[in-house]
Write a protein that holds these residues in place. Structure first.
Motif, PDB file in Angstrom:
ATOM      1  N   HIS A 151       0.837  -1.200   0.000  1.00 34.69           N
ATOM      2  CA  HIS A 151       0.000   0.000   0.000  1.00 34.69           C
ATOM      3  C   HIS A 151       0.875   1.255   0.000  1.00 34.69           C
ATOM      4  N   ASP A 152       1.925   1.247   0.817  1.00 37.66           N
ATOM      5  CA  ASP A 152       2.850   2.393   0.846  1.00 37.66           C
ATOM      6  C   ASP A 152       3.497   2.600  -0.519  1.00 37.66           C
ATOM      7  N   VAL A 153       3.912   1.509  -1.152  1.00 37.91           N
ATOM      8  CA  VAL A 153       4.555   1.606  -2.464  1.00 37.91           C
ATOM      9  C   VAL A 153       3.582   2.170  -3.493  1.00 37.91           C
ATOM     10  N   SER A 154       2.326   1.730  -3.454  1.00 31.95           N
ATOM     11  CA  SER A 154       1.354   2.269  -4.413  1.00 31.95           C
ATOM     12  C   SER A 154       1.102   3.748  -4.141  1.00 31.95           C
ATOM     13  N   GLN A 155       1.114   4.149  -2.865  1.00 36.51           N
ATOM     14  CA  GLN A 155       0.962   5.572  -2.556  1.00 36.51           C
ATOM     15  C   GLN A 155       2.184   6.360  -3.039  1.00 36.51           C
ATOM     16  N   LEU A 156       3.367   5.788  -2.911  1.00 36.70           N
ATOM     17  CA  LEU A 156       4.572   6.452  -3.416  1.00 36.70           C
ATOM     18  C   LEU A 156       4.497   6.627  -4.927  1.00 36.70           C
ATOM     19  N   GLN A 157       3.993   5.620  -5.621  1.00 39.40           N
ATOM     20  CA  GLN A 157       3.824   5.730  -7.076  1.00 39.40           C
ATOM     21  C   GLN A 157       2.820   6.825  -7.414  1.00 39.40           C
ATOM     22  N   GLU A 158       1.750   6.913  -6.632  1.00 44.34           N
ATOM     23  CA  GLU A 158       0.745   7.953  -6.845  1.00 44.34           C
ATOM     24  C   GLU A 158       1.343   9.335  -6.585  1.00 44.34           C
ATOM     25  N   VAL A 159       2.169   9.450  -5.554  1.00 45.15           N
ATOM     26  CA  VAL A 159       2.838  10.720  -5.259  1.00 45.15           C
ATOM     27  C   VAL A 159       3.731  11.117  -6.435  1.00 45.15           C
ATOM     28  N   GLY A 160       4.482  10.153  -6.969  1.00 50.93           N
ATOM     29  CA  GLY A 160       5.340  10.441  -8.122  1.00 50.93           C
ATOM     30  C   GLY A 160       4.548  10.893  -9.331  1.00 50.93           C
ATOM     31  N   ARG A 161       3.404  10.236  -9.562  1.00 49.32           N
ATOM     32  CA  ARG A 161       2.559  10.603 -10.701  1.00 49.32           C
ATOM     33  C   ARG A 161       1.983  12.006 -10.524  1.00 49.32           C
ATOM     34  N   LEU A 162       1.455  12.286  -9.342  1.00 52.65           N
ATOM     35  CA  LEU A 162       0.869  13.603  -9.087  1.00 52.65           C
ATOM     36  C   LEU A 162       1.932  14.704  -9.125  1.00 52.65           C
ATOM     37  N   SER A 163       3.106  14.384  -8.622  1.00 51.90           N
ATOM     38  CA  SER A 163       4.209  15.356  -8.652  1.00 51.90           C
ATOM     39  C   SER A 163       4.615  15.658 -10.089  1.00 51.90           C
ATOM     40  N   ALA A 164       4.640  14.635 -10.929  1.00 53.37           N
ATOM     41  CA  ALA A 164       4.991  14.822 -12.341  1.00 53.37           C
ATOM     42  C   ALA A 164       3.937  15.668 -13.058  1.00 53.37           C
ATOM     43  N   GLU A 165       2.700  15.631 -12.559  1.00 51.18           N
ATOM     44  CA  GLU A 165       1.635  16.437 -13.154  1.00 51.18           C
ATOM     45  C   GLU A 165       1.647  17.876 -12.653  1.00 51.18           C
ATOM     46  N   GLY A 166       2.545  18.179 -11.709  1.00 47.67           N
ATOM     47  CA  GLY A 166       2.709  19.554 -11.268  1.00 47.67           C
ATOM     48  C   GLY A 166       2.073  19.913  -9.943  1.00 47.67           C
ATOM     49  N   LEU A 167       1.512  18.940  -9.214  1.00 46.62           N
ATOM     50  CA  LEU A 167       0.921  19.241  -7.914  1.00 46.62           C
ATOM     51  C   LEU A 167       2.013  19.485  -6.881  1.00 46.62           C
ATOM     52  N   SER A 168       1.740  20.398  -5.969  1.00 42.56           N
ATOM     53  CA  SER A 168       2.670  20.646  -4.873  1.00 42.56           C
ATOM     54  C   SER A 168       2.575  19.503  -3.874  1.00 42.56           C
ATOM     55  N   LEU A 169       3.564  19.410  -2.988  1.00 41.41           N
ATOM     56  CA  LEU A 169       3.534  18.348  -1.982  1.00 41.41           C
ATOM     57  C   LEU A 169       2.330  18.496  -1.059  1.00 41.41           C
ATOM     58  N   GLU A 170       1.957  19.717  -0.738  1.00 40.18           N
ATOM     59  CA  GLU A 170       0.774  19.942   0.100  1.00 40.18           C
ATOM     60  C   GLU A 170      -0.492  19.489  -0.638  1.00 40.18           C
ATOM     61  N   GLY A 171      -0.577  19.784  -1.918  1.00 40.20           N
ATOM     62  CA  GLY A 171      -1.715  19.335  -2.721  1.00 40.20           C
ATOM     63  C   GLY A 171      -1.771  17.822  -2.785  1.00 40.20           C
ATOM     64  N   ILE A 172      -0.615  17.197  -2.942  1.00 43.75           N
ATOM     65  CA  ILE A 172      -0.547  15.733  -2.993  1.00 43.75           C
ATOM     66  C   ILE A 172      -0.984  15.143  -1.655  1.00 43.75           C
ATOM     67  N   ARG A 173      -0.549  15.760  -0.550  1.00 41.45           N
ATOM     68  CA  ARG A 173      -0.926  15.274   0.772  1.00 41.45           C
ATOM     69  C   ARG A 173      -2.447  15.307   0.933  1.00 41.45           C
ATOM     70  N   ARG A 174      -3.061  16.383   0.466  1.00 45.26           N
ATOM     71  CA  ARG A 174      -4.524  16.496   0.565  1.00 45.26           C
ATOM     72  C   ARG A 174      -5.230  15.466  -0.313  1.00 45.26           C
ATOM     73  N   VAL A 175      -4.719  15.261  -1.520  1.00 43.53           N
ATOM     74  CA  VAL A 175      -5.312  14.266  -2.418  1.00 43.53           C
ATOM     75  C   VAL A 175      -5.230  12.880  -1.787  1.00 43.53           C
ATOM     76  N   LEU A 176      -4.063  12.515  -1.245  1.00 41.82           N
ATOM     77  CA  LEU A 176      -3.912  11.203  -0.616  1.00 41.82           C
ATOM     78  C   LEU A 176      -4.831  11.054   0.595  1.00 41.82           C
ATOM     79  N   LYS A 177      -4.955  12.107   1.371  1.00 41.58           N
ATOM     80  CA  LYS A 177      -5.831  12.071   2.544  1.00 41.58           C
ATOM     81  C   LYS A 177      -7.278  11.833   2.112  1.00 41.58           C
ATOM     82  N   LEU A 178      -7.713  12.535   1.066  1.00 42.08           N
ATOM     83  CA  LEU A 178      -9.082  12.357   0.576  1.00 42.08           C
ATOM     84  C   LEU A 178      -9.289  10.970  -0.016  1.00 42.08           C
ATOM     85  N   GLU A 179      -8.306  10.462  -0.753  1.00 39.56           N
ATOM     86  CA  GLU A 179      -8.425   9.116  -1.328  1.00 39.56           C
ATOM     87  C   GLU A 179      -8.510   8.068  -0.227  1.00 39.56           C
ATOM     88  N   ASN A 180      -7.709   8.235   0.823  1.00 42.86           N
ATOM     89  CA  ASN A 180      -7.760   7.291   1.942  1.00 42.86           C
ATOM     90  C   ASN A 180      -9.117   7.356   2.638  1.00 42.86           C
TER      91      ASN A 180
END
Length: 135
Positions: free
Chosen positions: A48-77
């Motif tokens: 699960h952590d690895v899949s979240q890391l992959q999602e973070v990498g994908r979202l980061s590549a799309e230009g989201l900030s780390l704070e934006g990524i944190r919020r997206v992951l929190k909402l997905e969880n």
């Protein structure tokens, strides 16, 4: 073993997520993806952590900030938690319906169209008369 069992060391998790190990340490420091710790305080990542890391990498590549990524992951969880809760409620409702022998059946009544309660296994008796309407 399930997808939440921490089994991967940081090097293996970084390789699976296609990220640098230092990036994983940074994500852990800021609370983006926090792996479990062993007794020796080393990080262990789950699938699960690895899949979240992959999602973070994908979202980061799309230009989201780390704070934006944190919020997206929190909402997905949160969505995942709520979906699991809905599944539990649906299972409980199904079990309750199967265990209640006094389940009631409803049907449309006679001429007035009212709703009537029937015992299981019975049907509404319908009249076969014809009514002609003339304006």
């Amino acid at each position: 073993m399930d997808r939440y069992t921490p089994v991967f060391a940081i090097a293996a998790a970084a390789e699976l997520a296609e990220l640098h190990p230092q990036t994983l340490r940074q994500y852990d420091r800021i609370g983006l993806v926090s792996p479990k710790r062993t007794a020796g305080n080393t990080r262990r990542y789950s699938l699960h952590d690895v899949s979240q890391l992959q999602e973070v990498g994908r979202l980061s590549a799309e230009g989201l900030s780390l704070e934006g990524i944190r919020r997206v992951l929190k909402l997905e969880n949160r969505v995942r938690e709520l979906e699991e809760h809905v599944r539990e409620l649906e299972r409980a409702l199904s079990e309750e319906r199967l265990q209640r022998p006094e389940r009631r059946v409803f049907a449309a009544g006679g001429a007035g169209g009212e709703v009537v309660t029937l015992r299981r296994g019975t049907r509404v008796r319908r009249s076969s008369e014809v009514v002609v309407w003339r304006p």
